[in-house]
Structure formats: structure tokens, C-alpha cells
Design an enzyme around this catalytic site. Structure first.
Site, PDB file in Angstrom:
ATOM      1  N   ASP A   1      78.527  55.408  22.980  1.00  0.00           N
ATOM      2  CA  ASP A   1      79.405  55.506  24.339  1.00  0.00           C
ATOM      3  C   ASP A   1      78.799  55.761  25.562  1.00  0.00           C
ATOM      4  O   ASP A   1      79.607  56.152  26.428  1.00  0.00           O
ATOM      5  CB  ASP A   1      80.756  56.490  23.916  1.00  0.00           C
ATOM      6  CG  ASP A   1      81.108  56.369  22.501  1.00  0.00           C
ATOM      7  OD1 ASP A   1      81.369  55.114  22.103  1.00  0.00           O
ATOM      8  OD2 ASP A   1      81.278  57.233  21.704  1.00  0.00           O
TER       9      ASP A   1
ATOM     10  N   GLY B   1      77.774  53.492  27.957  1.00  0.00           N
ATOM     11  CA  GLY B   1      78.455  52.619  28.830  1.00  0.00           C
ATOM     12  C   GLY B   1      77.772  51.253  28.761  1.00  0.00           C
ATOM     13  O   GLY B   1      77.651  50.652  29.791  1.00  0.00           O
ATOM     14  N   LYS B   2      77.237  51.041  27.601  1.00  0.00           N
ATOM     15  CA  LYS B   2      76.279  49.817  27.378  1.00  0.00           C
ATOM     16  C   LYS B   2      76.845  48.554  27.817  1.00  0.00           C
ATOM     17  O   LYS B   2      76.271  47.604  28.682  1.00  0.00           O
ATOM     18  CB  LYS B   2      75.711  49.750  26.134  1.00  0.00           C
ATOM     19  CG  LYS B   2      74.846  50.985  25.789  1.00  0.00           C
ATOM     20  CD  LYS B   2      74.357  50.777  24.092  1.00  0.00           C
ATOM     21  CE  LYS B   2      75.483  51.346  23.281  1.00  0.00           C
ATOM     22  NZ  LYS B   2      76.026  52.562  23.243  1.00  0.00           N
TER      23      LYS B   2
ATOM     24  N   GLY C   1      82.169  49.741  20.273  1.00  0.00           N
ATOM     25  CA  GLY C   1      83.429  49.314  21.097  1.00  0.00           C
ATOM     26  C   GLY C   1      82.666  49.374  22.391  1.00  0.00           C
ATOM     27  O   GLY C   1      82.660  50.282  23.145  1.00  0.00           O
ATOM     28  N   HIS C   2      82.401  48.083  22.967  1.00  0.00           N
ATOM     29  CA  HIS C   2      81.557  48.089  24.234  1.00  0.00           C
ATOM     30  C   HIS C   2      82.746  47.686  25.205  1.00  0.00           C
ATOM     31  O   HIS C   2      83.404  46.669  25.406  1.00  0.00           O
ATOM     32  CB  HIS C   2      80.374  47.021  24.280  1.00  0.00           C
ATOM     33  CG  HIS C   2      79.389  47.448  23.322  1.00  0.00           C
ATOM     34  ND1 HIS C   2      78.058  46.826  23.184  1.00  0.00           N
ATOM     35  CD2 HIS C   2      79.115  48.812  22.981  1.00  0.00           C
ATOM     36  CE1 HIS C   2      77.327  47.824  22.485  1.00  0.00           C
ATOM     37  NE2 HIS C   2      78.097  48.638  22.165  1.00  0.00           N
TER      38      HIS C   2
ATOM     39  N   THR D   1      83.487  55.469  11.616  1.00  0.00           N
ATOM     40  CA  THR D   1      84.601  54.960  11.967  1.00  0.00           C
ATOM     41  C   THR D   1      85.456  54.140  10.907  1.00  0.00           C
ATOM     42  O   THR D   1      86.303  53.604  11.230  1.00  0.00           O
ATOM     43  CB  THR D   1      83.979  53.992  13.044  1.00  0.00           C
ATOM     44  OG1 THR D   1      83.193  52.862  12.498  1.00  0.00           O
ATOM     45  CG2 THR D   1      83.331  54.457  14.294  1.00  0.00           C
TER      46      THR D   1
ATOM     47  N   ARG E   1      69.679  44.773  -1.880  1.00  0.00           N
ATOM     48  CA  ARG E   1      69.639  43.194  -2.008  1.00  0.00           C
ATOM     49  C   ARG E   1      70.808  42.578  -2.859  1.00  0.00           C
ATOM     50  O   ARG E   1      70.524  41.857  -3.729  1.00  0.00           O
ATOM     51  CB  ARG E   1      68.286  43.330  -2.807  1.00  0.00           C
ATOM     52  CG  ARG E   1      67.088  43.878  -2.069  1.00  0.00           C
ATOM     53  CD  ARG E   1      65.935  43.984  -2.798  1.00  0.00           C
ATOM     54  NE  ARG E   1      65.852  44.873  -3.926  1.00  0.00           N
ATOM     55  CZ  ARG E   1      65.054  45.295  -4.502  1.00  0.00           C
ATOM     56  NH1 ARG E   1      63.820  44.921  -4.376  1.00  0.00           N
ATOM     57  NH2 ARG E   1      65.295  46.141  -5.415  1.00  0.00           N
TER      58      ARG E   1
ATOM     59  N   GLN F   1      75.710  51.636  19.364  1.00  0.00           N
ATOM     60  CA  GLN F   1      75.728  53.166  19.074  1.00  0.00           C
ATOM     61  C   GLN F   1      74.538  53.663  20.226  1.00  0.00           C
ATOM     62  O   GLN F   1      74.423  53.295  21.083  1.00  0.00           O
ATOM     63  CB  GLN F   1      75.436  53.482  17.560  1.00  0.00           C
ATOM     64  CG  GLN F   1      76.581  52.974  16.677  1.00  0.00           C
ATOM     65  CD  GLN F   1      76.746  51.666  16.381  1.00  0.00           C
ATOM     66  OE1 GLN F   1      75.567  50.820  16.046  1.00  0.00           O
ATOM     67  NE2 GLN F   1      77.880  51.069  16.588  1.00  0.00           N
TER      68      GLN F   1
HETATM   69  P1  IMP Z   1      79.770  54.520  11.199  1.00  0.00           P
HETATM   70  O1  IMP Z   1      78.559  53.893  11.886  1.00  0.00           O
HETATM   71  O2  IMP Z   1      81.036  54.108  11.434  1.00  0.00           O
HETATM   72  O3  IMP Z   1      79.481  54.963   9.701  1.00  0.00           O
HETATM   73  O4  IMP Z   1      79.837  56.162  11.678  1.00  0.00           O
HETATM   74  C1  IMP Z   1      78.736  57.118  11.585  1.00  0.00           C
HETATM   75  C2  IMP Z   1      78.582  57.796  12.731  1.00  0.00           C
HETATM   76  O5  IMP Z   1      78.263  57.210  14.017  1.00  0.00           O
HETATM   77  C3  IMP Z   1      79.949  58.764  13.103  1.00  0.00           C
HETATM   78  O6  IMP Z   1      79.909  60.008  13.840  1.00  0.00           O
HETATM   79  C4  IMP Z   1      80.607  57.648  14.084  1.00  0.00           C
HETATM   80  O7  IMP Z   1      81.672  58.433  15.092  1.00  0.00           O
HETATM   81  C5  IMP Z   1      79.325  57.431  15.040  1.00  0.00           C
HETATM   82  N1  IMP Z   1      79.321  55.881  15.678  1.00  0.00           N
HETATM   83  C6  IMP Z   1      79.318  54.779  15.159  1.00  0.00           C
HETATM   84  N2  IMP Z   1      79.471  53.776  15.921  1.00  0.00           N
HETATM   85  C7  IMP Z   1      79.884  54.421  17.096  1.00  0.00           C
HETATM   86  C8  IMP Z   1      79.654  54.001  18.683  1.00  0.00           C
HETATM   87  O8  IMP Z   1      79.766  52.976  18.664  1.00  0.00           O
HETATM   88  N3  IMP Z   1      79.876  54.968  19.538  1.00  0.00           N
HETATM   89  C9  IMP Z   1      79.920  56.336  19.234  1.00  0.00           C
HETATM   90  N4  IMP Z   1      79.747  56.744  17.856  1.00  0.00           N
HETATM   91  C10 IMP Z   1      79.608  55.839  16.888  1.00  0.00           C
END
Ligand code: IMP
Length: 429
Positions: free
Chosen positions: A13, A15-16, A40-41, A129, A143, A222
Site C-alpha cells: 500500500d 502507492g505503487k 489493490g493498486h 485478504t 507441482r 505488496q
Molecule cells: P494474502 O497475500 O492475501 O494471503 O495476505 C497475507 C498478508 O499480506 C496479510 O497480512 C495481508 O493483509 C497482506 N497483504 C496482501 N496483499 C497486500 C497488499 O496488496 N497490500 C497490503 N497488504 C497486503
């Protein structure tokens, strides 16, 4: 021509999306290399806010080819929704979107397993998420995953059913009621729909683009502190979110990587569980969340907020070989008289450290802060670096001196236009 990599240096998050969209005219290709719809960009321009989950952030620039690389996990239902959603802005995303045949498919049962596994973890949950990311990458490593290219095989249905039935056994173990019919119907509709996009062995395409001298920007999702290897394990996502992930997630050699743009916020946020040394549990944290509108763009969850953490940022810069830093959301700090920066940690045995301990979750680290004066003024209308308030210039200078990497972009608001370029980022390609 080399590939430039853009990635988040914190917990996501940062701001990419805004920066990719801003830099995109300098490139011919934008490629996502890992993650999936957990991302979520957010991009804002012409008064409209767009959030992209699967599609690379170059999609709003008509001449740019957007690639979903082999390192990505793809939810066809989300992709379909996203392509349809862009139509009202006159964008036919399927035209300049190419999907790697080697990207892994997220099945409806992956999402159910994600939810069941999180529920079973109780208070130790990751805060996923719940988009099916972990179970899909687990199948890839085991695999047994299904890939986008498999959609074109005559026996895809049979392969799907075999994997789904394995998943049903896992779900039975969790003792969760399984409602699959609706999600399965949506999945099959979506996979037919996405066949209008071009599927390719994108590693060949990308390496040809490199040879032809086409500029390519690799877009990370991420953040480095959520990396499967170097993040605060197990409170991480399931992919390599760092620069090395661009090599495996697109099929490029390390020597092909040029600039590494590291995106960070002027403070820190984290969504989901896991260690966060500078987290603020007080009114200051509340104000930061409100001012920064810190609510997840994928899940809507409130983000945890805290001051800048230099040991964590230095760690991410080291792992990624960052060549340029871009500081986002500087305007959120307008409201504070004083700004704090964690310079090192105090450990329970009284010693201090500038390194992140192995087991951050179990070891109580106390951040030690340096306090800097705030600028206490709006940044609206400022377009040149030199016009920024002196206290903000001092903040940037202090961070640069601590991090040893130039900060070349300062973002002062969500819109494309609220971006201050300090130095030339790239020659026009
Ligand atoms: P997952 O990748 O959805 O399994 O989430 C694993 C961890 O990464 C959790 O703490 C999520 O809140 C965090 N996370 C996953 N994707 C994002 C992202 O795009 N922005 C911020 N946190 C993320």
C-alpha cells in the site's frame, strides 16, 4: 535495454499504482511479476479513482503493452470484472493485455481453503485478504497447480475436477460447509471470457522486447516486508515481492535489471496481523489513518499506522538493491507539529540493534526515535521541489543521509498531478 523494477519497500500500500501510471509514458511495456488479486493498486486522474487488482497499472496509457507474468496468480473472475469495468472509460483492456501461459490459476476452492485455514488459525491468523493466494502458490510449489495455458487443453475440465476433488478433501478436514455451485459457474464463465486476451510464453516476448530496446517496467505488488523469505514470517504473503522476484516472475536474467525504484510512504502502515515496531495505538495513529485514508483498497480493512522505521526501510533497500527512492503521501504528515523517525531498536536485554531480529513477533523490540520538526502547512499547489516547506526538505535530506539513496519523487497527493519530480528519473525511451 534493461528492465526497471518498481516495488514497495514496506508492508504494501505504498502507492505503487500511482507511480507506475505516472512513469508509464517512459516505457513501452508494464509487467506484473508476482501476487494476485490481493493487490489493490490505486490510480487517480481526471477526478476519478481506479483500483486495479490483476491488471498492470499501465492499462490507462493506450500505447502500453501490459503483461501478467508467470509469477502471478490469476483469478479469472476478478480479471473479467476488471476488464468489464474499464470499458466504461473507453478502454478495451483485452487489446493490450498479454497473460503468461505459466501464470497459476486461482480456483474457487483455493479461496475457500484460504478462508478455512485462516479461521482454523484463530488468534494466530495471518490477516490474509482471503483471495486464495496462499493455497494457489502452495499448489504451484506442490507441482499440482493449474496454469493459464492449461485452459487451452482439451482435458482442462478433467484436470480441474481432479484438483478440485483434492481440495474438497482438505475442506472436509476443516469441517467447513462447502457451497461451490455458484462460484464454479462464475469461474467457468470467466475462463471462457478471458480467452479473448492473448496468452503467451511471455518470457520470450519480454526477452525479445529487451533485445529490441523497448523500455519495460516491472510492477511489484505488496511490499518487501511481506516477502515470503524475508518478510515477518509467517505474517507474509506467499510470493517473492522483492527485485529478485521480477527475475523469476517474468523470466529475465539478473543482469537485465536496470533501475530499482523503491516506493515508501513518509510513515508506515500495515494491514493484517504481524509485527510492526513503530505502530501507534494512540490518537496520533488515529489521525494518521484518517488523514491518509488508510483503509485497504482490496478489503476495506483499517490499516495500522505508525512512524517511519529506518531499520526496516534499510533492510528492504539492501535486499532489493534500490537505486532510487520515491516518497509517497508526504501530505499526510502536514497535520503534525513533530515527526518521528525510528533510528534503531532497543532489545529486551538492553542492547540496541539496527537490524530486524529473526523472530520479530516473539521479540519485544522498542523503537528509539529521533524527532524532527513538522512543516504544519498544506502542500496544495506546490509543483517544484524547491518550493516545498523547509521542514519537509530537511526531512527528505535526513532520510537520504540515513538511507544513502536519492529520493527523486515526492508525492503530495493521490492525483497524477500531485507529484514532484526532483531529478530526471529516466531519459524518454
Ligand atoms: P494474502 O497475500 O492475501 O494471503 O495476505 C497475507 C498478508 O499480506 C496479510 O497480512 C495481508 O493483509 C497482506 N497483504 C496482501 N496483499 C497486500 C497488499 O496488496 N497490500 C497490503 N497488504 C497486503
Amino acid at each position: 535495454m534493461k528492465i526497471d523494477v518498481l516495488l514497495g519497500l514496506q508492508w504494501g500500500d505504498e502507492g505503487k499504482g500511482k507511480v507506475v501510471d505516472f512513469l508509464a509514458p517512459e516505457y513501452k511495456v508494464v509487467a506484473r511479476f508476482q501476487g494476485g488479486p490481493n493487490a489493490g493498486h490505486t490510480l487517480e486522474f481526471d477526478g476519478i479513482k481506479h483500483v486495479l487488482h490483476q491488471i498492470p497499472s499501465g492499462i490507462f496509457r493506450p500505447d502500453i503493452i501490459n503483461i501478467i507474468g508467470n509469477g502471478v496468480v490469476l483469478d479469472a473472475v476478478v480479471l473479467r470484472r476488471e476488464i468489464e469495468g474499464l470499458k466504461k472509460y473507453g478502454i478495451d483492456a483485452s487489446k493490450n493485455l498479454i497473460i503468461s501461459k505459466k501464470a497459476q490459476l486461482i480456483l474457487p476452492t483455493h479461496r475457500l481453503m484460504d478462508a478455512a485455514s485462516e479461521k482454523a488459525k484463530g488468534v494466530s491468523k495471518i490477516g490474509s485478504t482471503l483471495k486464495g493466494i496462499g493455497p494457489t502458490y502452495a499448489d504451484k510449489i506442490a507441482r499440482q497447480g493449474l496454469r493459464v495455458g492449461d485452459l487451452l487443453l482439451p482435458d482442462f475440465q478433467k484436470r480441474y475436477e481432479t484438483l478440485r476433488d483434492k481440495h474438497m478433501n482438505v475442506l472436509a478436514f476443516y469441517n467447513e460447509p462447502v457451497e461451490l455451485a455458484e462460484a464454479e459457474a462464475a469461474f467457468f464463465e470467466a475462463i471462457e471470457y478471458i480467452k479473448q486476451c492473448r496468452f503467451a510464453d511471455t518470457e520470450y516476448l519480454i526477452n525479445n522486447y529487451i533485445k529490441e530496446g523497448k523500455g519495460i517496467l516491472a510492477e511489484g505488488a505488496q511490499g518487501s516486508l511481506l516477502d515470503i523469505d524475508f518478510g515477518s514470517y509467517p505474517y507474509v504473503t506467499s510470493s517473492n515481492t522483492m527485485a529478485a522476484g521480477a527475475c523469476t516472475g517474468l523470466g529475465i536474467a539478473p543482469a537485465s535489471v536496470g533501475e530499482v525504484y523503491g516506493i515508501f510512504k513518509a510513515y508506515c502502515t500495515r494491514v493484517g496481523s504481524g509485527p510492526f515496531p513503530t505502530e501507534l495505538h494512540d490518537e496520533t495513529g488515529e489521525r494518521m489513518r484518517k488523514e491518509g485514508n488508510e483503509f485497504g483498497s482490496t478489503t476495506g480493512r483499517p490499516r495500522r499506522c505508525g512512524w517511519m522505521d529506518l531499520p526496516a526501510l534499510r533492510y528492504a533497500i539492501m535486499l532489493n538493491g534500490v537505486t532510487q527512492l520515491f516518497m509517497m503521501k508526504a501530505d499526510v504528515l502536514n497535520i503534525f507539529d513533530e515527526i518521528k523517525v525510528c533510528t534503531h531498536y532497543k532489545l529486551p536485554d538492553g542492547t540496541t540493534s539496527e537490524e530486524l531480529p529473526f523472530d520479530m513477533d516473539a521479540v519485544e523490540v522498542t523503537p528509539v526515535y529521533k524527532t524532527l520538526p513538522g512543516w504544519s502547512q498544506s502542500l496544495k499547489g506546490i509543483t517544484k521541489y524547491d518550493e516545498l516547506p523547509q521542514a519537509l526538505l530537511d526531512y527528505v535530506a535526513y532520510l537520504e543521509q540515513q538511507l544513502n539513496v536519492p529520493i527523486n519523487i515526492i508525492s503530495t497527493g493521490p492525483d497524477r498531478t500531485q507529484t514532484i519530480i526532483r531529478k530526471k528519473i529516466k531519459e524518454i525511451i
